[in-house]
Every structure is written in C-alpha cells, then in structure tokens.
Design a protein around this motif. Structure first.
Motif, PDB file in Angstrom:
ATOM      1  N   GLY A 181      18.932  97.874  25.102  1.00  0.00           N
ATOM      2  CA  GLY A 181      17.756  98.325  25.838  1.00  0.00           C
ATOM      3  C   GLY A 181      18.161  99.152  27.045  1.00  0.00           C
ATOM      4  N   GLY A 182      17.167  99.657  27.764  1.00  0.00           N
ATOM      5  CA  GLY A 182      17.434 100.533  28.901  1.00  0.00           C
ATOM      6  C   GLY A 182      17.603  99.785  30.206  1.00  0.00           C
ATOM      7  N   GLU A 183      18.625 100.156  30.960  1.00  0.00           N
ATOM      8  CA  GLU A 183      18.843  99.664  32.322  1.00  0.00           C
ATOM      9  C   GLU A 183      18.694  98.143  32.419  1.00  0.00           C
ATOM     10  OE1 GLU A 183      15.953 102.102  34.408  1.00  0.00           O
ATOM     11  OE2 GLU A 183      17.489 103.554  34.867  1.00  0.00           O
ATOM     12  N   LEU A 184      19.563  97.418  31.729  1.00  0.00           N
ATOM     13  CA  LEU A 184      19.451  95.962  31.634  1.00  0.00           C
ATOM     14  C   LEU A 184      19.962  95.232  32.863  1.00  0.00           C
ATOM     15  CD1 LEU A 184      20.520  95.431  27.912  1.00  0.00           C
ATOM     16  CD2 LEU A 184      18.232  95.812  28.862  1.00  0.00           C
ATOM     17  N   ALA A 185      20.531  95.952  33.808  1.00  0.00           N
ATOM     18  CA  ALA A 185      21.104  95.300  34.990  1.00  0.00           C
ATOM     19  C   ALA A 185      20.091  95.103  36.112  1.00  0.00           C
ATOM     20  CB  ALA A 185      22.293  96.113  35.511  1.00  0.00           C
ATOM     21  N   GLN A 186      18.803  95.325  35.836  1.00  0.00           N
ATOM     22  CA  GLN A 186      17.789  95.155  36.875  1.00  0.00           C
ATOM     23  C   GLN A 186      17.773  93.704  37.366  1.00  0.00           C
ATOM     24  OE1 GLN A 186      16.136  97.521  38.248  1.00  0.00           O
ATOM     25  NE2 GLN A 186      16.727  99.153  36.846  1.00  0.00           N
ATOM     26  N   PRO A 187      17.504  93.466  38.658  1.00  0.00           N
ATOM     27  CA  PRO A 187      17.499  92.101  39.209  1.00  0.00           C
ATOM     28  C   PRO A 187      16.557  91.156  38.458  1.00  0.00           C
ATOM     29  CG  PRO A 187      17.411  93.731  40.966  1.00  0.00           C
ATOM     30  CD  PRO A 187      17.236  94.488  39.693  1.00  0.00           C
ATOM     31  N   GLU A 207      25.270  85.823  24.521  1.00  0.00           N
ATOM     32  CA  GLU A 207      24.588  87.121  24.505  1.00  0.00           C
ATOM     33  C   GLU A 207      25.571  88.278  24.558  1.00  0.00           C
ATOM     34  OE1 GLU A 207      23.626  88.305  29.094  1.00  0.00           O
ATOM     35  OE2 GLU A 207      22.260  86.851  28.172  1.00  0.00           O
ATOM     36  N   GLN A 208      25.142  89.388  23.994  1.00  0.00           N
ATOM     37  CA  GLN A 208      25.850  90.667  24.106  1.00  0.00           C
ATOM     38  C   GLN A 208      24.821  91.703  24.521  1.00  0.00           C
ATOM     39  OE1 GLN A 208      28.608  92.034  21.003  1.00  0.00           O
ATOM     40  NE2 GLN A 208      28.270  90.092  19.921  1.00  0.00           N
ATOM     41  N   LEU A 209      25.053  92.381  25.621  1.00  0.00           N
ATOM     42  CA  LEU A 209      24.092  93.365  26.103  1.00  0.00           C
ATOM     43  C   LEU A 209      24.670  94.767  26.002  1.00  0.00           C
ATOM     44  CD1 LEU A 209      22.699  91.611  29.314  1.00  0.00           C
ATOM     45  CD2 LEU A 209      21.918  91.419  26.935  1.00  0.00           C
ATOM     46  N   MET A 210      23.862  95.678  25.499  1.00  0.00           N
ATOM     47  CA  MET A 210      24.213  97.095  25.467  1.00  0.00           C
ATOM     48  C   MET A 210      23.160  97.830  26.290  1.00  0.00           C
ATOM     49  SD  MET A 210      25.333  97.591  21.456  1.00  0.00           S
ATOM     50  CE  MET A 210      25.666  99.333  21.744  1.00  0.00           C
ATOM     51  N   SER A 211      23.483  98.092  27.551  1.00  0.00           N
ATOM     52  CA  SER A 211      22.539  98.713  28.473  1.00  0.00           C
ATOM     53  C   SER A 211      22.623 100.226  28.380  1.00  0.00           C
ATOM     54  CB  SER A 211      22.829  98.259  29.905  1.00  0.00           C
ATOM     55  OG  SER A 211      21.872  98.788  30.798  1.00  0.00           O
ATOM     56  N   THR A 222      19.515 108.759  22.550  1.00  0.00           N
ATOM     57  CA  THR A 222      20.292 107.986  23.515  1.00  0.00           C
ATOM     58  C   THR A 222      20.960 106.786  22.856  1.00  0.00           C
ATOM     59  OG1 THR A 222      18.795 108.644  25.309  1.00  0.00           O
ATOM     60  CG2 THR A 222      20.177 106.716  25.697  1.00  0.00           C
ATOM     61  N   SER A 223      20.203 106.032  22.046  1.00  0.00           N
ATOM     62  CA  SER A 223      20.779 104.857  21.388  1.00  0.00           C
ATOM     63  C   SER A 223      21.800 105.261  20.333  1.00  0.00           C
ATOM     64  CB  SER A 223      19.679 104.001  20.760  1.00  0.00           C
ATOM     65  OG  SER A 223      18.982 104.709  19.753  1.00  0.00           O
ATOM     66  N   TYR A 224      21.561 106.363  19.659  1.00  0.00           N
ATOM     67  CA  TYR A 224      22.514 106.856  18.653  1.00  0.00           C
ATOM     68  C   TYR A 224      23.868 107.145  19.304  1.00  0.00           C
ATOM     69  CZ  TYR A 224      24.715 110.059  15.330  1.00  0.00           C
ATOM     70  OH  TYR A 224      25.610 110.676  14.478  1.00  0.00           O
ATOM     71  N   ARG A 225      23.847 107.875  20.410  1.00  0.00           N
ATOM     72  CA  ARG A 225      25.092 108.227  21.097  1.00  0.00           C
ATOM     73  C   ARG A 225      25.815 106.981  21.617  1.00  0.00           C
ATOM     74  NH1 ARG A 225      22.642 113.242  24.692  1.00  0.00           N
ATOM     75  NH2 ARG A 225      22.996 114.913  23.160  1.00  0.00           N
ATOM     76  N   ALA A 226      25.050 106.045  22.194  1.00  0.00           N
ATOM     77  CA  ALA A 226      25.659 104.845  22.765  1.00  0.00           C
ATOM     78  C   ALA A 226      26.318 103.996  21.686  1.00  0.00           C
ATOM     79  CB  ALA A 226      24.603 104.033  23.505  1.00  0.00           C
ATOM     80  N   LEU A 227      25.646 103.833  20.556  1.00  0.00           N
ATOM     81  CA  LEU A 227      26.212 103.004  19.501  1.00  0.00           C
ATOM     82  C   LEU A 227      27.396 103.689  18.831  1.00  0.00           C
ATOM     83  CD1 LEU A 227      26.085 100.358  18.040  1.00  0.00           C
ATOM     84  CD2 LEU A 227      24.407 101.323  16.462  1.00  0.00           C
ATOM     85  N   LEU A 253      15.808 103.125  15.552  1.00  0.00           N
ATOM     86  CA  LEU A 253      16.028 104.251  14.635  1.00  0.00           C
ATOM     87  C   LEU A 253      17.341 104.958  14.951  1.00  0.00           C
ATOM     88  CD1 LEU A 253      12.471 105.842  14.319  1.00  0.00           C
ATOM     89  CD2 LEU A 253      13.636 104.302  12.743  1.00  0.00           C
ATOM     90  N   GLY A 254      17.651 105.117  16.232  1.00  0.00           N
ATOM     91  CA  GLY A 254      18.921 105.718  16.604  1.00  0.00           C
ATOM     92  C   GLY A 254      20.096 104.877  16.145  1.00  0.00           C
ATOM     93  N   CYS A 255      19.965 103.553  16.247  1.00  0.00           N
ATOM     94  CA  CYS A 255      21.029 102.653  15.804  1.00  0.00           C
ATOM     95  C   CYS A 255      21.212 102.724  14.294  1.00  0.00           C
ATOM     96  CB  CYS A 255      20.707 101.226  16.224  1.00  0.00           C
ATOM     97  SG  CYS A 255      20.826 100.949  18.004  1.00  0.00           S
ATOM     98  N   LEU A 256      20.135 102.789  13.554  1.00  0.00           N
ATOM     99  CA  LEU A 256      20.227 102.900  12.096  1.00  0.00           C
ATOM    100  C   LEU A 256      20.998 104.148  11.693  1.00  0.00           C
ATOM    101  CD1 LEU A 256      16.609 101.839  11.040  1.00  0.00           C
ATOM    102  CD2 LEU A 256      18.719 100.562  10.621  1.00  0.00           C
ATOM    103  N   ALA A 257      20.741 105.257  12.383  1.00  0.00           N
ATOM    104  CA  ALA A 257      21.437 106.506  12.064  1.00  0.00           C
ATOM    105  C   ALA A 257      22.923 106.395  12.388  1.00  0.00           C
ATOM    106  CB  ALA A 257      20.805 107.660  12.845  1.00  0.00           C
TER     107      ALA A 257
END
Length: 327
Positions: A181-187, A207-211, A222-227, A253-257
């Motif tokens: 997800g986006g910006e997972l480090a929020q307080p 847990e495993q987080l991909m921020s 964005t998710s395609y590039r990160a993964l 969808l980005g992750c699937l690609a």
C-alpha cells in the motif's frame, strides 16, 4: 378537489417527462443559468403538475447557496484513479436527485470553494488534511468520505474488509502474506492495514510491508515497478511471500503484471488480492467489494443532516469478500 402529492414524484420523473437530463431539472428548480426560458418554464410546469416535493434533506440543501455542493478532491493526482471517477459519478447522480448542483474542485482550488458553494463533500482524505475544519470556519458545511473523526463522515468498513481477505488467504494455507500500500509509515495506520495486522496477529504470523511512495502516476504502474524491484532483489532465491494483499484493485493489477513478467504463477505460487471491486478492472481478481453508490447516497443524506443542525456522526458501510481466480 385537490389530490394528494404523489410520493413517487421525483426529479428523475420530471426529467423523463420533459425529455431532459436530471442536471437540467436541477438547474431549473434552483434558478441556475444554462437553460432557455422556454425549457425552464416547461420543467417547472411539469414539477407543479406532478406536485413534486423535495425530501426533507433536499429542503435543507436547496436553501440559498447551499444548493451548490462542491466536490473536493484531496490531491490532484487522484483524478487519475478509476475509483474516484466512479465515486464522483455516483455523487453527481445522488446530488441531482435531491435537486442539487455539484461543482468539481481540485485540491489546489479549495480556497475558491466558499465563493461558489454553500456545502461540500470531501474526497481523498490524507494526513493533516485541514479542508473540513477550514471550510466550516468559512461557513461551508462539509461531509467527508473517509475515516471517522470530527464532523460528519462515511466510509466503507475498510478494516473488516482487509481482515476478511487476509483470513481467506490464511485459510488457504498461505503463511507469508505481504501487504502492499501507499505510505505505510504514517503514525496512525490506515484501517485497511489495521485489518491485515489483526488477521495475522490472530494466526501468529509475521507481517511484511511493502510501502509505496506517493507519486503522481497511475497506481498500477507504481506497484508494478516496486514489485519488479523486489523480485529482482530476491534473485533466484525462494520468494519472500506466497500472497500479496493489496490496498486497492489498481495496485493488485500492477502486481499481477509484475509476477507474470517474472514467470511466477498466480495463484499457484503467489496469490494476489485487491480492494474496491472496480468494474472491469477487478475481473478475475479476488477482492473486497464496497458499495460505492451507497457511500455516495449516504454522504448526501449526511449533508442534509449537517445543514439541519443534527449531531455529527460517522457511517460505516458494509463490505463483502469476492473470491475469484487470483487468490
């Protein structure tokens, strides 16, 4: 002898009889420009003929400048998101059905909203979002579509939705489940992240987080590039996860690609889930369905309550797990 007003008399019925759009009826009833006098007179005549009576909420809304409702985006780039386009469409319809005139405001246009609208519906909330408080100071009643907080608000039950989909994956035997997800480090964690964490904690899993960074580009890209980067770092070693729980359908969808480009089978090797159940985009995707039309309608109801001086409240709209091929 006069007859009782028809309870079924609505703006939709006026539009059908006049052969015009709901927006045109709204303009005529509220005295707004954009119509010929002949058409305006025709619409008003039909409304009298069927004895149209706006609902209690609409009577509050159509008082003076409050007849115009500003729909405000949180950040400019979310205009690119199909979810917000769909939500905006439902909001427009719900407001027109109450005799309202919606106007779109990008985030950098918020300062001009009080000049044109007497009420507002705020989309795309974000940390330190001060729009609601500022608009109320300016005399503009506001309803947020987002997490519970001060004032009136409505949102899908995000926490329960992510809990359901994560529990579904655990029941399948998945034990290395990553949240993307986006910006997972929020307080203060987003409710969707909270739901994921609750399900893992109950199962005794780590847990495993991909921020993802906040970028003004399509979420899927964005998710395609990160993964792709994550998979490249893993090299030929064992995959660090056997399931990806994505905060939205677009991220999924980005992750699937990315997985397909790496030759990783879905769902055999890695399951992928989303959230929203967007038309077309979610085809084949295990996801959490939220009722976007109900959220839009509820926000308009809350706006009427706010203008009527009723106590603020938050409405949580139920969600539902939809299981498809991806997980």
């Amino acid at each position: 002898m006069s007859r009782e007003p028809s309870k079924s008399a609505t703006i939709r019925e006026i539009a059908r009889r006049a052969g015009v759009s709901i927006a045109s009826v709204s303009r005529a009833l509220n005295g707004k420009p954009g119509l010929s006098e002949a058409l305006r007179d025709r619409i008003l005549a039909i409304s009298r003929e069927i004895e149209y009576r706006p609902s209690a909420a609409a009577r509050q809304l159509i008082s003076g400048k409050a007849a115009v409702v500003g729909i405000s985006l949180g950040r400019q780039e979310i205009e690119l998101r199909p979810y917000y386009i769909l939500l905006y469409q439902h909001l427009t319809l719900a407001l027109h059905e109450q005799g309202m005139v919606p106007i779109f405001f990008a985030h950098d246009q918020t300062a001009t909203l009080p000049e044109q609208a007497g009420a507002a519906i705020l989309l795309g909330g974000f940390p330190d979002d001060t729009r609601a408080a500022w608009l109320i100071e300016q005399g503009v009643t506001a309803v947020r579509i987002g997490e519970a907080g001060e004032g009136f608000s409505v949102a899908p039950d995000d926490r329960h939705g992510l809990y359901l989909v994560t529990r579904h994956l655990i029941a399948q035997g998945r034990r290395h489940i990553a949240f993307l997800g986006g910006e997972l480090a929020q307080p203060t964690p987003h409710p969707r992240l909270q739901g994921y964490r609750l399900a893992l904690a109950e199962a005794g899993l780590t847990e495993q987080l991909m921020s993802l960074p906040h970028e003004a580009v399509a979420a899927s890209l964005t998710s395609y590039r990160a993964l792709r980067r994550r998979l490249a770092e893993a090299g030929g070693t064992t995959l660090p996860f056997d399931a990806l729980v994505c905060a939205t359908d677009e991220l999924a969808l980005g992750c699937l690609a990315a997985l397909e480009d790496h030759g990783i089978a879905v769902p055999e090797e890695v399951a992928v889930t989303g959230f929203d159940d967007l038309p077309v985009l979610a085809s084949g995707l295990t996801t959490v369905r939220q009722d976007i039309a109900a959220i839009a309608a509820t926000s308009v109801t809350l706006l009427g309550e706010a203008l009527a001086g009723k106590p603020p409240r938050h409405v949580s709209v139920p969600v539902e797990l939809v299981v498809r091929q991806s997980g």
